[in-house]
Design a protein around this motif. Structure first.
Motif, mmCIF file in Angstrom:
data_model
loop_
_atom_site.group_PDB
_atom_site.id
_atom_site.type_symbol
_atom_site.label_atom_id
_atom_site.label_comp_id
_atom_site.label_asym_id
_atom_site.label_seq_id
_atom_site.Cartn_x
_atom_site.Cartn_y
_atom_site.Cartn_z
ATOM 1 N N ALA A 354 19.819 74.050 5.152
ATOM 2 C CA ALA A 354 19.705 73.968 3.629
ATOM 3 C C ALA A 354 18.368 74.588 3.467
ATOM 4 N N ASP A 355 17.353 74.588 4.199
ATOM 5 C CA ASP A 355 15.921 74.921 3.897
ATOM 6 C C ASP A 355 16.088 76.612 4.036
ATOM 7 N N LYS A 356 17.043 77.123 4.598
ATOM 8 C CA LYS A 356 17.298 78.742 4.747
ATOM 9 C C LYS A 356 17.976 79.191 3.609
ATOM 10 N N GLY A 357 18.251 78.396 2.891
ATOM 11 C CA GLY A 357 18.846 78.908 1.428
ATOM 12 C C GLY A 357 20.469 78.909 1.503
ATOM 13 N N LYS A 358 20.838 78.253 2.587
ATOM 14 C CA LYS A 358 22.383 78.365 2.937
ATOM 15 C C LYS A 358 23.062 77.120 2.254
ATOM 16 N N THR A 359 24.139 77.472 1.606
ATOM 17 C CA THR A 359 25.069 76.335 1.106
ATOM 18 C C THR A 359 25.734 75.564 2.533
ATOM 19 N N VAL A 360 25.795 74.432 2.215
ATOM 20 C CA VAL A 360 26.096 73.665 3.433
ATOM 21 C C VAL A 360 27.491 73.136 2.895
ATOM 22 N N THR A 361 28.607 73.785 3.696
ATOM 23 C CA THR A 361 29.748 73.702 3.348
ATOM 24 C C THR A 361 30.406 72.462 4.323
ATOM 25 N N ASP A 362 31.935 71.895 4.155
ATOM 26 C CA ASP A 362 32.293 71.016 4.982
ATOM 27 C C ASP A 362 32.318 71.578 6.179
ATOM 28 N N VAL A 363 32.770 72.774 6.485
ATOM 29 C CA VAL A 363 32.729 73.518 7.825
ATOM 30 C C VAL A 363 31.461 73.262 8.667
ATOM 31 N N ASP A 364 30.246 73.737 7.767
ATOM 32 C CA ASP A 364 29.026 73.275 8.602
ATOM 33 C C ASP A 364 28.747 72.025 8.851
ATOM 34 N N LEU A 365 29.336 71.123 8.112
ATOM 35 C CA LEU A 365 29.094 69.686 8.582
ATOM 36 C C LEU A 365 29.770 69.264 9.749
ATOM 37 N N VAL A 367 30.717 71.361 12.084
ATOM 38 C CA VAL A 367 30.243 72.114 13.337
ATOM 39 C C VAL A 367 28.811 71.344 13.745
ATOM 40 N N ILE A 368 28.234 71.044 12.796
ATOM 41 C CA ILE A 368 26.780 70.178 12.976
ATOM 42 C C ILE A 368 27.214 68.828 13.899
ATOM 43 N N ALA A 369 28.027 68.124 12.954
ATOM 44 C CA ALA A 369 28.424 66.759 13.448
ATOM 45 C C ALA A 369 29.093 67.049 14.892
ATOM 46 N N ASP A 370 30.036 68.260 15.224
ATOM 47 C CA ASP A 370 30.623 67.999 16.508
ATOM 48 C C ASP A 370 29.389 68.329 17.590
ATOM 49 N N ASN A 371 28.753 69.316 17.286
ATOM 50 C CA ASN A 371 27.602 69.532 18.155
ATOM 51 C C ASN A 371 26.823 68.392 18.583
ATOM 52 N N VAL A 372 26.453 67.500 17.708
ATOM 53 C CA VAL A 372 25.738 66.421 17.906
ATOM 54 C C VAL A 372 26.619 65.328 18.778
ATOM 55 N N LEU A 373 27.865 65.183 18.436
ATOM 56 C CA LEU A 373 28.607 64.317 19.235
ATOM 57 C C LEU A 373 29.351 65.151 20.327
ATOM 58 N N GLU A 374 28.959 66.367 20.449
ATOM 59 C CA GLU A 374 29.567 66.971 21.361
ATOM 60 C C GLU A 374 31.405 66.955 21.485
ATOM 61 N N ILE A 375 31.780 67.280 20.155
ATOM 62 C CA ILE A 375 33.179 67.423 20.189
ATOM 63 C C ILE A 375 33.679 68.879 19.822
ATOM 64 N N ASN A 376 34.785 68.940 20.684
ATOM 65 C CA ASN A 376 35.459 70.395 20.542
ATOM 66 C C ASN A 376 36.822 70.391 19.872
ATOM 67 N N SER A 467 36.101 72.956 1.972
ATOM 68 C CA SER A 467 35.208 74.348 1.773
ATOM 69 C C SER A 467 35.090 74.876 3.236
ATOM 70 N N ALA A 468 34.999 76.241 3.127
ATOM 71 C CA ALA A 468 35.021 77.027 4.737
ATOM 72 C C ALA A 468 34.007 78.241 4.156
ATOM 73 N N ARG A 469 33.465 78.624 5.548
ATOM 74 C CA ARG A 469 32.854 80.014 5.153
ATOM 75 C C ARG A 469 33.089 81.012 6.165
ATOM 76 N N GLY A 470 32.780 82.487 6.006
ATOM 77 C CA GLY A 470 33.117 83.431 6.835
ATOM 78 C C GLY A 470 31.822 84.315 6.725
ATOM 79 N N THR A 471 31.042 84.661 7.500
ATOM 80 C CA THR A 471 30.006 85.726 7.450
ATOM 81 C C THR A 471 30.338 86.786 8.601
ATOM 82 N N GLU A 472 30.385 87.968 7.663
ATOM 83 C CA GLU A 472 30.545 89.250 8.591
ATOM 84 C C GLU A 472 30.068 90.452 7.824
#
Length: 493
Positions: A354-365, A367-376, A467-472
């Motif tokens: 969020a400090d980078k100015g990005k909107t934090v979506t459900d998808v971001d949450l 991904v972050i949670a999966d990385n911390v919990l090591e879930i794929n 919510s979801a995001r795509g960056t391209e």
């Protein structure tokens, strides 16, 4: 305690439709009127019969439904207007008569005495034809009060059933509103209504003061739509009466307020600001850690009413201001259980994003949670190929190759533009059939024609919203990836 029952006069289909850019079909008007009647509105102004043949058809269609609500049409004090109202089979008319010297002399170019005669003749004509009459004084708030009172009393002597004070340009204040209605209430023995406009943002406050001053009815529109800055907001006024004016009540089913708000927003295309009271998307949203913690312990700490009261649900927003209590609650909602160390790490990662100015979506949450919990997670839907054909004289067309549960699917679609065509091509897959795109937002992250595009969308499937995001660099690819990412989320849930 004795409760004074306040009548609600809805003018969404007349004054509300005068919002610039709004034009409702006959079916849309009937759908809104049906809902208005269902939730307990007392009076529905179905339109202005003089406007057009199509308008009269809409009004007559509503009048023939047998609603509990009284159905009215707007009318000027002219027999031609009243005849059109009679043609529509309405119960009554909202007979609008200008009463300020500005309107009488500059607009109508007549005298005060001629205005009273015009008003009385119109009331007589209506009553002779069996119509209920609510006499509304246009620009009443800028009228001489003694003259205004004489117009009302004369109309009442000729059979007017109710009278209405119109603050046509929204110049009343809560104090002056109370004083005006209190003074009129001394001599007028029929119901008095308040019709306020929001030019100075005071329509609801002025309406509540009018009720305290003796009004027993108010005019409003759903979501406060209307010309210029709009009218008195129905939802804000009704909830304020229910929660703040302890000896007043209405016949409105308050639990249905959010539903009719969304119906009118969809039908009119008028966007509801996120921070709008009662029905705005942020009205019951909490991001602040202190607020979220308090809400979880006792909702009354930071909410003056429960969201369920008006048909809403509380939500905790993901962002840099959120604390661990709100985050833990949100993680539980998506089925993730974490310990204190993991919770703090997820919270830190969200704040960093969020400090980078990005909107934090459900998808971001996730991904972050999966990385911390090591879930794929294995996505069930994958985009293999996307081809777009578009041009000056070519209908935008898209073809896609998708893998869905290991099955390869080829589809095509057309649309108003290349993004629309691409999404339509993807939507033909069965997994997308009951998914609704409810929000679409695009941001350019960097400058230049090769800028990275950040597409954020919201999808709904039943009562589940993600919510979801795509960056391209390509807006079409970003949109399709965001869409597929959101559907994969819904399928996982």
């Amino acid at each position: 305690m004795i409760f004074l029952n306040i009548k609600v006069f809805d003018t969404t289909l007349r004054d509300g439709e005068q919002t610039p850019g709004v034009s409702l079909t006959q079916q849309e008007k009937l759908r809104i009127a049906t809902k208005l009647d269902e939730i307990g509105i007392d009076y529905i102004e179905a339109g202005s019969a003089i406007t057009s043949k199509g308008e009269r058809k809409s009004i007559k269609g509503i009048a023939q439904q047998g609603f509990n609500a009284e159905i009215l049409s707007f009318s000027r004090p002219l027999s031609v207007d009243i005849d059109y109202c009679l043609e529509c089979d309405v119960d009554g008319v909202n007979l609008v008569v200008p009463t300020s010297d500005l309107h009488i002399s500059d607009k109508l170019k007549i005298t005060r005495d001629e205005l009273i005669q015009l008003s009385n003749n119109a009331v007589d004509y209506c009553k002779d034809h069996g119509l209920i009459v609510e006499l509304s004084a246009e620009d009443a708030s800028r009228s001489d009060t003694d003259f205004l009172k004489s117009v009302y009393l004369s109309a009442i002597n000729h059979g007017a059933d109710r009278i209405c004070v119109c603050d046509t340009v929204g110049i009343l204040t809560p104090d002056s509103s109370f004083e005006l209605f209190d003074k009129l209430n001394e001599d007028i023995n029929v119901p008095i209504a308040a019709h306020c406009h929001n030019d100075f943002g005071l329509a609801v406050a002025n309406t509540l003061s009018a009720l305290k001053g003796g009004a027993t009815e108010f005019h409003s529109t759903i979501n406060g739509i209307g010309e210029r800055a709009g009218n008195t907001s129905f939802e804000e006024c009704v909830v304020s009466i229910d929660r703040l004016l302890t000896n007043f009540s209405t016949n409105v089913n308050i639990h249905e307020i959010y539903d009719i708000s969304k119906l009118v927003a969809r039908s009119t295309g008028v966007y509801i600001q996120p921070n709008k009271a009662i029905v705005g998307e942020n009205a019951f949203a909490h991001e602040s850690g202190i607020h979220s913690d308090g809400i979880i312990k006792n909702s009354a700490t930071y909410e003056p009413m429960t969201p369920e009261l008006v048909g809403r649900k509380r939500k905790f927003v993901i962002g840099k201001h959120m604390g661990t209590h709100g985050l833990e609650n949100r993680l539980k909602e998506i089925g993730l259980s974490v310990n204190k160390t993991q919770l703090q790490q997820i919270c830190n990662d969200i704040k960093e994003l969020a400090d980078k100015g990005k909107t934090v979506t459900d998808v971001d949450l996730h991904v972050i949670a999966d990385n911390v919990l090591e879930i794929n997670h294995e996505d069930r839907i994958k985009l293999d190929e996307l081809t777009i054909v578009s041009g000056n004289k070519i209908m935008p067309t898209a073809s896609v190759k998708i893998t869905f549960d290991d099955e390869e699917i080829l589809n095509a679609g057309v649309g108003l533009g290349p993004v629309d065509a691409a999404i339509n091509a993807v939507k033909t897959v069965d997994a997308f059939s009951d998914v609704e795109l409810i929000e679409y937002h695009v941001d350019a992250i960097t400058g230049g024609t090769d800028a990275f595009i950040d597409v954020i969308i919201k999808l709904q499937k039943g009562d589940k919203v993600v919510s979801a995001r795509g960056t391209e660099p390509d807006i079409i690819n970003a949109s399709v990836k965001a869409y597929i990412s959101g559907v994969n989320r819904l399928l996982r849930d």
